[in-house]
Design a protein around this motif. Structure first.
Motif, PDB file in Angstrom:
ATOM      1  N   MET A   4      15.536-114.269  78.098  1.00 28.66           N
ATOM      2  CA  MET A   4      16.352-114.539  76.918  1.00 28.66           C
ATOM      3  C   MET A   4      17.803-114.129  77.145  1.00 28.66           C
ATOM      4  O   MET A   4      18.745-114.888  76.851  1.00 28.66           O
ATOM      5  CB  MET A   4      15.771-113.791  75.722  1.00 28.66           C
ATOM      6  CG  MET A   4      16.484-114.005  74.409  1.00 28.66           C
ATOM      7  SD  MET A   4      15.671-113.016  73.112  1.00 28.66           S
ATOM      8  CE  MET A   4      16.782-113.271  71.730  1.00 28.66           C
ATOM      9  N   GLY A   5      17.999-112.938  77.697  1.00 26.02           N
ATOM     10  CA  GLY A   5      19.345-112.414  77.896  1.00 26.02           C
ATOM     11  C   GLY A   5      20.171-113.226  78.862  1.00 26.02           C
ATOM     12  O   GLY A   5      21.335-113.533  78.595  1.00 26.02           O
ATOM     13  N   ILE A   6      19.573-113.598  79.988  1.00 23.01           N
ATOM     14  CA  ILE A   6      20.327-114.349  80.982  1.00 23.01           C
ATOM     15  C   ILE A   6      20.648-115.756  80.471  1.00 23.01           C
ATOM     16  O   ILE A   6      21.709-116.315  80.759  1.00 23.01           O
ATOM     17  CB  ILE A   6      19.572-114.398  82.328  1.00 23.01           C
ATOM     18  CG1 ILE A   6      20.537-114.766  83.461  1.00 23.01           C
ATOM     19  CG2 ILE A   6      18.393-115.354  82.291  1.00 23.01           C
ATOM     20  CD1 ILE A   6      19.953-114.579  84.832  1.00 23.01           C
ATOM     21  N   SER A   7      19.748-116.337  79.669  1.00 24.14           N
ATOM     22  CA  SER A   7      20.005-117.669  79.093  1.00 24.14           C
ATOM     23  C   SER A   7      21.193-117.620  78.136  1.00 24.14           C
ATOM     24  O   SER A   7      22.085-118.480  78.185  1.00 24.14           O
ATOM     25  CB  SER A   7      18.763-118.173  78.348  1.00 24.14           C
ATOM     26  OG  SER A   7      17.668-118.315  79.221  1.00 24.14           O
ATOM     27  N   LEU A   8      21.215-116.617  77.263  1.00 27.15           N
ATOM     28  CA  LEU A   8      22.297-116.493  76.289  1.00 27.15           C
ATOM     29  C   LEU A   8      23.627-116.184  76.968  1.00 27.15           C
ATOM     30  O   LEU A   8      24.653-116.805  76.668  1.00 27.15           O
ATOM     31  CB  LEU A   8      21.961-115.394  75.277  1.00 27.15           C
ATOM     32  CG  LEU A   8      20.814-115.672  74.303  1.00 27.15           C
ATOM     33  CD1 LEU A   8      20.454-114.412  73.538  1.00 27.15           C
ATOM     34  CD2 LEU A   8      21.183-116.786  73.335  1.00 27.15           C
ATOM     35  N   ALA A   9      23.607-115.223  77.892  1.00 33.80           N
ATOM     36  CA  ALA A   9      24.850-114.787  78.523  1.00 33.80           C
ATOM     37  C   ALA A   9      25.492-115.873  79.368  1.00 33.80           C
ATOM     38  O   ALA A   9      26.712-116.071  79.314  1.00 33.80           O
ATOM     39  CB  ALA A   9      24.582-113.542  79.374  1.00 33.80           C
ATOM     40  N   ILE A  10      24.686-116.592  80.122  1.00 31.22           N
ATOM     41  CA  ILE A  10      25.244-117.599  81.018  1.00 31.22           C
ATOM     42  C   ILE A  10      25.951-118.705  80.236  1.00 31.22           C
ATOM     43  O   ILE A  10      27.036-119.159  80.623  1.00 31.22           O
ATOM     44  CB  ILE A  10      24.141-118.184  81.924  1.00 31.22           C
ATOM     45  CG1 ILE A  10      23.814-117.195  83.047  1.00 31.22           C
ATOM     46  CG2 ILE A  10      24.567-119.517  82.525  1.00 31.22           C
ATOM     47  CD1 ILE A  10      22.747-117.664  83.991  1.00 31.22           C
TER      48      ILE A  10
END
Length: 355
Positions: A239-245
């Motif tokens: 979830m975090g990497i999807s949002l941040a990218i």
């Protein structure tokens, strides 16, 4: 907060674009909010998240399959944030305020407080995009250097290598630290927040408690402590990497511009709309799969100019904005694919990490 102003005396450029966008909606008799396609997508994502959650809790499966479903659950939650929470908190999901408020609470269901997100994102980020010292999305960090005006530490030399794994911790920090810091400090990078109503205090604490209950205590009780910890970290990493990218590809790339407001009041010579175009980039605008998943946030320029218009309309607005930029000799920042934008982001981080 350091005072930042724009040269908005005439705002000729934005008025020109706005009139053409208004004409598009009027001629086609369309609402600026979401439509049936958005509501169907919202239903798919919400039902999919619920079924995935229940599957992880109730179905015995091979660890490899469990890991795959955890990744899917994390990505689905990110998609809910992009498509439902984001539009709703901008007031563009529906024409009804109560629907927008309710759908905005999907952010709270994911562990993130929507009230603070509105202050951080709608007000500060959308007004002072890429203004270092004000925009909380490019906050200073000993781990990441996002623009030239930020101090450089030795560790930043390697940030282009460790940045992507680091992004995986975005939502964990957001849920368990950032929201609470804003709640008790009542400010974001020196910008004082408006006073929370009693209802919002209740929603803040109730949603945090419910999140811990449904996403920590119940799973831990049903599947055990070790499987829970592994699954929880995988879900949040996905979830975090999807949002941040998605954010980073829209603002922290080689083509975008930054301002420094750390030490003195500044007046930006451009009107606000031109500043938004200079500090923002589109990517993969012809890729319908990415557009579907990101809630149109690959059309980030259009979103920053018209945040109260639902993302379902951005492909049309995209052409209007590009034509206007060409007519006014304003560079339109765009990457043809998500991969090209990602490479530009990592290359930019590498450049910032050099002495």
């Amino acid at each position: 907060m350091t005072r930042v102003t724009f040269n908005n005396q005439k705002s000729v450029f934005f008025r020109s674009i706005s009139s053409k966008v208004d004409q598009y909606f009027k001629e086609n008799n369309l609402k600026r909010t979401g439509n049936r396609k958005l509501y169907i997508k919202a239903a798919i994502l919400l039902i999919g998240a619920f079924l995935t959650y229940m599957t992880l809790l109730t179905v015995s499966m091979h660890p490899v399959l469990a890991i795959a479903i955890c990744v899917l659950f994390g990505i689905t939650q990110a998609a809910i944030g992009f498509n439902i929470m984001h539009d709703a908190n901008h007031g563009s999901f529906s024409t009804r305020k109560w629907v927008n408020y309710l759908m905005g609470l999907t952010g709270n269901a994911l562990g993130v407080n929507s009230w603070f997100w509105k202050q951080k994102h709608n007000v500060i980020h959308h007004t002072y995009t890429n203004v270092d010292g004000v925009d909380d999305d490019i906050i200073k960090s000993p781990f990441l250097r996002m623009c030239e005006s930020q101090p450089r530490w030795k560790l930043h030399k390697f940030q282009f290598l460790y940045s992507l794994p680091l992004y995986g911790f975005t939502t964990l920090m957001w849920i368990f630290f950032d929201d609470f810091e804003k709640y008790f400090r009542k400010e974001i990078q020196g910008t004082e927040l408006k006073k929370m109503e009693l209802r919002e205090h209740f929603v803040f604490w109730a949603s945090k408690i419910l999140y811990v209950l449904f996403f920590v205590l119940i799973p831990m009780y049903i599947i055990g402590i070790v499987p829970f910890i592994i699954g929880f970290l995988i879900i949040h990493f996905s979830m975090g990497i999807s949002l941040a990218i998605v954010f980073q590809l829209a603002h922290v790339v080689e083509k975008t511009h930054f301002e420094d407001a750390n030490h003195q009041a500044i007046k930006i010579n451009d009107e606000w709309a031109v500043h938004q175009i200079r500090t923002t980039a589109d990517f993969a605008t012809h890729n319908k799969v990415i557009g579907w998943f990101t809630g149109g946030l690959n059309f980030q320029v259009e979103h920053h100019l018209f945040p109260h218009i639902s993302h379902v309309h951005y492909p049309v607005i995209h052409n209007i904005v590009k034509d206007a930029c060409k007519e006014n000799s304003i560079r339109f920042n765009q990457y043809p694919s998500m991969m090209s934008a990602l490479i530009s982001h990592l290359r930019f981080l590498k450049q910032l990490g050099k002495a």
